[in-house]
Write a protein that holds these residues in place. Structure first.
Motif, PDB file in Angstrom:
ATOM      1  N   SER A 135       0.874  -1.193   0.000  1.00 33.64           N
ATOM      2  CA  SER A 135       0.000   0.000   0.000  1.00 33.64           C
ATOM      3  C   SER A 135       0.904   1.234   0.000  1.00 33.64           C
ATOM      4  CB  SER A 135      -0.908  -0.009   1.231  1.00 33.64           C
ATOM      5  OG  SER A 135      -1.782   1.107   1.191  1.00 33.64           O
ATOM      6  N   LEU A 136       0.983   1.854  -1.139  1.00 29.45           N
ATOM      7  CA  LEU A 136       1.970   2.908  -1.350  1.00 29.45           C
ATOM      8  C   LEU A 136       1.316   4.253  -1.634  1.00 29.45           C
ATOM      9  CD1 LEU A 136       4.285   0.973  -3.860  1.00 29.45           C
ATOM     10  CD2 LEU A 136       4.379   0.951  -1.346  1.00 29.45           C
ATOM     11  N   VAL A 137       1.958   5.312  -1.150  1.00 26.43           N
ATOM     12  CA  VAL A 137       1.593   6.651  -1.602  1.00 26.43           C
ATOM     13  C   VAL A 137       2.347   6.871  -2.904  1.00 26.43           C
ATOM     14  CG1 VAL A 137       1.660   9.110  -1.094  1.00 26.43           C
ATOM     15  CG2 VAL A 137       1.314   7.454   0.772  1.00 26.43           C
ATOM     16  N   PHE A 138       1.652   6.646  -3.981  1.00 27.15           N
ATOM     17  CA  PHE A 138       2.320   6.786  -5.278  1.00 27.15           C
ATOM     18  C   PHE A 138       1.259   7.204  -6.278  1.00 27.15           C
ATOM     19  CE2 PHE A 138       4.212   5.280  -9.297  1.00 27.15           C
ATOM     20  CZ  PHE A 138       5.443   5.908  -9.195  1.00 27.15           C
ATOM     21  N   ASN A 139       1.197   8.482  -6.482  1.00 33.49           N
ATOM     22  CA  ASN A 139       0.162   9.107  -7.301  1.00 33.49           C
ATOM     23  C   ASN A 139       0.541   9.010  -8.768  1.00 33.49           C
ATOM     24  OD1 ASN A 139      -1.540  10.817  -8.649  1.00 33.49           O
ATOM     25  ND2 ASN A 139      -1.280  12.551  -7.236  1.00 33.49           N
ATOM     26  N   GLU A 140      -0.271   8.288  -9.521  1.00 39.43           N
ATOM     27  CA  GLU A 140      -0.008   8.171 -10.957  1.00 39.43           C
ATOM     28  C   GLU A 140      -0.977   9.021 -11.775  1.00 39.43           C
ATOM     29  OE1 GLU A 140       1.774   3.611 -10.701  1.00 39.43           O
ATOM     30  OE2 GLU A 140       0.907   4.283 -12.578  1.00 39.43           O
ATOM     31  N   ASP A 141      -1.483  10.081 -11.180  1.00 42.94           N
ATOM     32  CA  ASP A 141      -2.422  10.973 -11.878  1.00 42.94           C
ATOM     33  C   ASP A 141      -1.641  11.903 -12.795  1.00 42.94           C
ATOM     34  OD1 ASP A 141      -4.241  12.767 -12.802  1.00 42.94           O
ATOM     35  OD2 ASP A 141      -4.946  13.423 -10.832  1.00 42.94           O
ATOM     36  N   TYR A 142      -1.714  11.586 -14.094  1.00 41.23           N
ATOM     37  CA  TYR A 142      -0.923  12.339 -15.068  1.00 41.23           C
ATOM     38  C   TYR A 142      -1.324  13.808 -15.153  1.00 41.23           C
ATOM     39  CZ  TYR A 142       0.576   7.739 -16.699  1.00 41.23           C
ATOM     40  OH  TYR A 142       1.098   6.484 -16.789  1.00 41.23           O
TER      41      TYR A 142
ATOM     42  N   TYR B 204      15.182   6.940  -5.682  1.00 41.63           N
ATOM     43  CA  TYR B 204      13.754   7.246  -5.630  1.00 41.63           C
ATOM     44  C   TYR B 204      12.995   6.291  -4.698  1.00 41.63           C
ATOM     45  CZ  TYR B 204       9.005   8.308  -6.608  1.00 41.63           C
ATOM     46  OH  TYR B 204       7.697   8.667  -6.423  1.00 41.63           O
ATOM     47  N   LEU B 205      13.295   5.014  -4.831  1.00 36.71           N
ATOM     48  CA  LEU B 205      12.545   4.003  -4.069  1.00 36.71           C
ATOM     49  C   LEU B 205      12.652   4.231  -2.568  1.00 36.71           C
ATOM     50  CD1 LEU B 205      13.552   0.815  -6.106  1.00 36.71           C
ATOM     51  CD2 LEU B 205      11.370   2.056  -6.214  1.00 36.71           C
ATOM     52  N   GLN B 206      13.785   4.767  -2.139  1.00 40.72           N
ATOM     53  CA  GLN B 206      13.996   4.983  -0.704  1.00 40.72           C
ATOM     54  C   GLN B 206      13.089   6.071  -0.132  1.00 40.72           C
ATOM     55  OE1 GLN B 206      18.338   4.966   0.331  1.00 40.72           O
ATOM     56  NE2 GLN B 206      18.584   4.387  -1.812  1.00 40.72           N
ATOM     57  N   GLY B 207      12.461   6.845  -1.024  1.00 43.64           N
ATOM     58  CA  GLY B 207      11.577   7.906  -0.552  1.00 43.64           C
ATOM     59  C   GLY B 207      10.098   7.594  -0.694  1.00 43.64           C
ATOM     60  N   VAL B 208       9.762   6.397  -1.163  1.00 44.55           N
ATOM     61  CA  VAL B 208       8.340   6.059  -1.347  1.00 44.55           C
ATOM     62  C   VAL B 208       7.687   5.829   0.025  1.00 44.55           C
ATOM     63  CG1 VAL B 208       6.715   4.381  -2.302  1.00 44.55           C
ATOM     64  CG2 VAL B 208       8.736   5.068  -3.629  1.00 44.55           C
ATOM     65  N   ARG B 209       6.564   6.471   0.236  1.00 48.67           N
ATOM     66  CA  ARG B 209       5.875   6.414   1.537  1.00 48.67           C
ATOM     67  C   ARG B 209       4.744   5.390   1.531  1.00 48.67           C
ATOM     68  NH1 ARG B 209       9.590   8.816   2.963  1.00 48.67           N
ATOM     69  NH2 ARG B 209       9.509   7.044   4.355  1.00 48.67           N
ATOM     70  N   LYS B 210       4.480   4.875   2.712  1.00 53.46           N
ATOM     71  CA  LYS B 210       3.415   3.889   2.904  1.00 53.46           C
ATOM     72  C   LYS B 210       2.059   4.599   3.006  1.00 53.46           C
ATOM     73  CE  LYS B 210       2.474  -0.143   5.871  1.00 53.46           C
ATOM     74  NZ  LYS B 210       2.943  -0.863   7.079  1.00 53.46           N
ATOM     75  N   ALA B 211       1.012   3.929   2.486  1.00 52.23           N
ATOM     76  CA  ALA B 211      -0.334   4.487   2.611  1.00 52.23           C
ATOM     77  C   ALA B 211      -1.055   3.791   3.768  1.00 52.23           C
ATOM     78  CB  ALA B 211      -1.100   4.321   1.305  1.00 52.23           C
ATOM     79  N   ASN B 212      -1.586   2.588   3.469  1.00 57.21           N
ATOM     80  CA  ASN B 212      -2.264   1.834   4.518  1.00 57.21           C
ATOM     81  C   ASN B 212      -1.463   0.565   4.820  1.00 57.21           C
ATOM     82  OD1 ASN B 212      -4.556   3.667   4.665  1.00 57.21           O
ATOM     83  ND2 ASN B 212      -4.955   2.958   2.581  1.00 57.21           N
ATOM     84  N   GLU B 213      -2.165  -0.472   5.250  1.00 54.59           N
ATOM     85  CA  GLU B 213      -1.450  -1.714   5.559  1.00 54.59           C
ATOM     86  C   GLU B 213      -1.107  -2.468   4.283  1.00 54.59           C
ATOM     87  OE1 GLU B 213      -0.260  -2.846   8.615  1.00 54.59           O
ATOM     88  OE2 GLU B 213      -0.740  -0.709   8.895  1.00 54.59           O
TER      89      GLU B 213
END
Lengths: 439, 439
Positions: free
Chosen positions: A208-215, A247-256
């Protein structure tokens, strides 16, 4: 600024497998298959090419339709790349027995009332190349646009399935533990979302990642990811991550983690990093040693890389259509090819069995009802037990165990999302499977 | 600013064949062959590579020694490239009969009193790979550093000889008239130095051009040429030519053409443009159709390109060592290979005969006394009638008709100029020729 953004957008289209189609890509039927054929368009011809026929950075549209119909066969001409070596051995023999009846098979596209023939589907899908194998024999082979048998085409997220297959090989061999935390292999990810994920969760994209793919959002994470992976020198005022690993080291968690499937390309980059750390070789080297050379691939492949030479695990592979079919046929045969064991049978069993449809359901893939995602492959859970590698704009390696059929396809559908191409391809594949099973 | 200049310097080293070695490249014997082996240096290993082991733009030194010993096998990882397709056929068979006596053959390096053995010359020359064919059989084959039989290496200005060979093919076939003015094929060059040159003059580099290759001068023409050919997007404030074709149109004439040989890489770019206009195909396509596929090359090749996809005719080819030898063997055999005619015999006759030594003499090549330059090849005019393709840092395809010997070599001598590597290679080649003739 728009140029930079659009360029990033374009680059990201290579990587994403999102369902979202935005204005930059949503130009359906602006030109039909014949009119958008790059030979008709005359891209990159002449010495020099006329200004309005040039396809190259920094123009922002080299990955947008219709230019994309040329670019997909020429990705290495756009940026730095590595090769996947086939070695020096002979290519493995393939037998052809064309079945002319396939052309006129008809099917009903998803959501339509009227039928379409197989042949009609090829143009409807902007197919650049498609090959059907039945019981190990080529029964149909077609090329158009930029592609021919000796050419290569961007595989987009089909690349992910090669990565997942390598990971499963390492698991079967005991080199990689999919129940282990990612940090067992990559401690640098401890403070990222992946710090609390298992290898299996990134393989199956149940993180579960905070990773916005909204172009449409210029501040979306996807832009930062794209900029990080761009191998060309960064602008002087650039502040972001300078390569995929950063980059990967900065990806934040969203939920579980572990609860639902959400397709995020960065998972694949983590799988690739884990592979490299667990085995001491990156997945490109594994592709060479474990697939390209033992399968007798007819062509080497191209892999896009970031500024550190790290392969774009999420979508950087370009390969030949017949080689894609060789790989699919090996999977169909439980890891065997030409009477030799290429990969452990457990790899195929794990992948073909699919993932958890309950975790998949809420992701909203309307053309894959009851489907699942496992080890970077899509399982249809249909009567034939079909599973598929899938990439944006219509790239696919589709394996139907019951029909003993493999379909490899490269395409340049104007919209990136496969939700738009599935309606005229998945039922077409089923129609061919039904026909072949009745032969 | 220094980074930009150094980067251009580095890029230009790919192209130039100048005798001038400057501080940026003249680091002779900083590390010997063993110490500078890229496997020892550990370049680009690890996930990620440690910062001080990374080789990539924008760092200015990726083409300087010792990093160059890695880069020469990885040029496509630095920038956009095109492939030279070998097609899908089998590779042509090569026979090996290693002759162990070659290792201990000795010779006297030019300008030295004490002898050196063949084996010693390999390290002295920072040889990455060398292959000797005698009467069509491989009698010696050696790889080191970044190279192996399945690898590829930058050919640098050996590329020029492929271009010259293609031009000679078109002449032999009547498609190209070497006595015609360049402007008959490329009217755009009318106002440049090439506006008053013939095709033959650019092929033989007897044009007289204002083209300063002094690396110490930040305003030298060579920087503008390099910047024009860089395929990455230009800086916002960039005012120069944006590709090779644009650059060539601004090259100014010095004195009269046709009087003396002066090695200027831009001539090759003009030859390549003439080829494309005369035949409707660029020389890369000709390489595919006329050499790579009919010769049964074992590997495809890589070609660096500018932002329009125009091949770097002056030095952009990377190829396998055995494939370089296949090409040389075909030349030795008057255009025949495996019993088939590959190119017209007139092509080989024209090239092997060499150019005019009188026009060559004043150019000051101390290691090539009595030599000449013809159709992008170097003729030694020695007793054996040897001629050679030559590229900076020691690249060579050396053809000795009398000894029925072909030598293909890739190397990374710390200094670019072959004047520094010839003393321990040209007499070594002669020693092997003498030995083989006596067998």
């Amino acid at each position: 600024m728009m140029t930079t953004l659009s360029s990033h957008l374009a680059r990201l289209a290579l990587l994403g497998g999102t369902l979202i189609a935005t204005s930059a890509f949503a130009q359906p039927h602006a030109l039909d298959a014949a009119a958008s054929d790059p030979r008709t368009m005359g891209w990159m011809t002449g010495f020099p090419t006329a200004a309005d026929r040039v396809i190259a950075p920094p123009a922002s549209d080299y990955l947008s339709f219709p230019k994309l119909r040329w670019t997909f066969c020429h990705l290495r001409e756009m940026q730095a790349s590595r090769r996947v070596s086939r070695g020096l051995g002979p290519s493995s023999a393939m037998t052809s027995a064309p079945d002319s009846a396939i052309e006129s098979l008809s099917f009903t596209p998803i959501g339509k009332d009227s039928d379409m023939t197989w042949r009609e589907s090829l143009d409807a899908n902007y197919t650049d190349g498609i090959l059907i194998m039945h019981k190990g024999v080529i029964v149909y082979e077609y090329y158009s646009g930029c592609l021919n048998q000796a050419g290569r085409h961007g595989a987009m997220s089909v690349t992910k399935s090669f990565v997942g297959t390598v990971a499963e090989i390492l698991i079967a061999e005991g080199t990689l533990d999919d129940s282990a935390p990612v940090t067992q292999y990559v401690p640098e990810l401890a403070n990222s979302a992946f710090g609390s994920a298992t290898v299996r969760e990134v393989m199956d994209m149940t993180t579960s990642l905070v990773f916005n793919e909204d172009y449409a959002d210029p501040k979306a994470d996807i832009w930062a990811y794209a900029a990080a992976g761009d191998p060309t020198p960064k602008p002087a005022d650039y502040k972001g991550a300078r390569n995929f690993y950063e980059y990967l080291q900065g990806v934040r968690k969203a939920n579980e983690h572990g609860e639902v499937f959400r397709y995020k390309s960065v998972n694949t980059d983590v799988v690739a990093w884990v592979i490299a750390r667990a085995s001491g070789k990156d997945f490109l080297q594994h592709l060479e040693e474990r697939l390209w050379q033992p399968l007798g691939m007819a062509q080497e492949a191209d892999m896009m890389v970031d500024s550190l030479g790290t392969p774009l695990a999420a979508g950087g592979l370009s390969l030949g259509l017949r080689d894609a079919a060789r790989f699919g046929q090996m999977m169909l045969q439980g890891g065997m090819y030409d009477g030799k064991r290429i990969i452990p049978e457990a790899v195929v069993t794990s992948i073909a069995g699919g993932g958890d449809p309950e975790k998949f359901a809420s992701a909203g893939y309307s053309t894959l009802p009851g489907g699942s995602y496992r080890s970077q492959w899509w399982a249809l859970h249909n009567e034939n037990g079909a599973y598929s590698a899938r990439g944006i704009h219509g790239q696919a390696i589709y394996i139907d165990p019951k029909a003993e059929m493999v379909i490899a396809r490269f395409a340049t559908y104007p919209i990136s999302a496969n939700a738009y191409i599935d309606p005229t391809s998945l039922p077409a594949y089923q129609a061919v499977a039904d026909y072949l099973m009745g032969k």
